[in-house]
Write an enzyme that holds these catalytic residues in place. Sequence first.
Site, PDB file in Angstrom:
ATOM      1  N   SER A 138       4.989   3.862  -4.388  1.00 22.07           N
ATOM      2  CA  SER A 138       4.358   5.168  -4.182  1.00 22.07           C
ATOM      3  C   SER A 138       4.194   5.879  -5.513  1.00 22.07           C
ATOM      4  CB  SER A 138       5.239   6.012  -3.252  1.00 22.07           C
ATOM      5  OG  SER A 138       4.910   7.382  -3.321  1.00 22.07           O
ATOM      6  N   TYR A 151      13.534   9.737  -2.493  1.00 25.24           N
ATOM      7  CA  TYR A 151      12.499   8.755  -2.142  1.00 25.24           C
ATOM      8  C   TYR A 151      11.869   8.164  -3.394  1.00 25.24           C
ATOM      9  CZ  TYR A 151       7.994   7.032  -0.404  1.00 25.24           C
ATOM     10  OH  TYR A 151       6.896   6.254  -0.124  1.00 25.24           O
TER      11      TYR A 151
END
Length: 245
Positions: A138, A151
Amino acid sequence: MSIQELAGQRALVTGATSGIGRAIARSLAASGAEVVVTGRRAELGAETVALIEGDGGRATFVPADLGELDDLERLTDEAGDIAILVNNAGFYPMVPTVALTAAEYQRMYDVNLRSAYFLTAALAPKMGAGSTIINISSTGARLGMEVASGYSGTKGALESMTRAWAVEFGSLGVRSNAICAGLIRTDKLLETFPEEAMQQVSASWPVARPGTPEDIAEVALFLASPRSSYITGTVIVADGGLSIL
């Protein structure tokens, strides 16, 4: 790309019951791969299999909670001989650092990172020449995001492991690459990030729209195919130009 370019290969896609994982599973199956679909929710797994079979492809569903080591071990046993491993499963509570609980932190690392590590450890040595590992990362791995420090840490580590695996398993003919996905319009993300907000945020990007799961699936299909046979240890950024601004 030939519709049967991946014929004779077996793929395992984690987190394939929805979103990016489902799109990747469908794309690989449409190109001839037999796909093992895995995730926690049996009804959604059955939906993914039905979509693949409706397209003329082949798939099976193996239920597994990738945050549980026993499930990981069972999954590797039931998956069989794998030529394409897509580590896509993710858990992503979007909260500031001080709001993330210890339990959420642990599950995030177990699902996002530990599962990819131990699936790769179990499967890569047996995958054989021409096989490939594809990790879904990501833009959080390379951009500062005030509600995603935990994350982002998992995705940064996943990109680092991608490079290490390219070296470690390269002598076996196994390639390892990652896709750094940007803002992707999934049903899950829409629960917290409305469509209008996505459009507003992405309007100033070079590609002025949020991405779709199919955008990422196209990159995964390229990395799984012989057309990327000279690419390994690389992170392909598919974020509409967000990270260059």
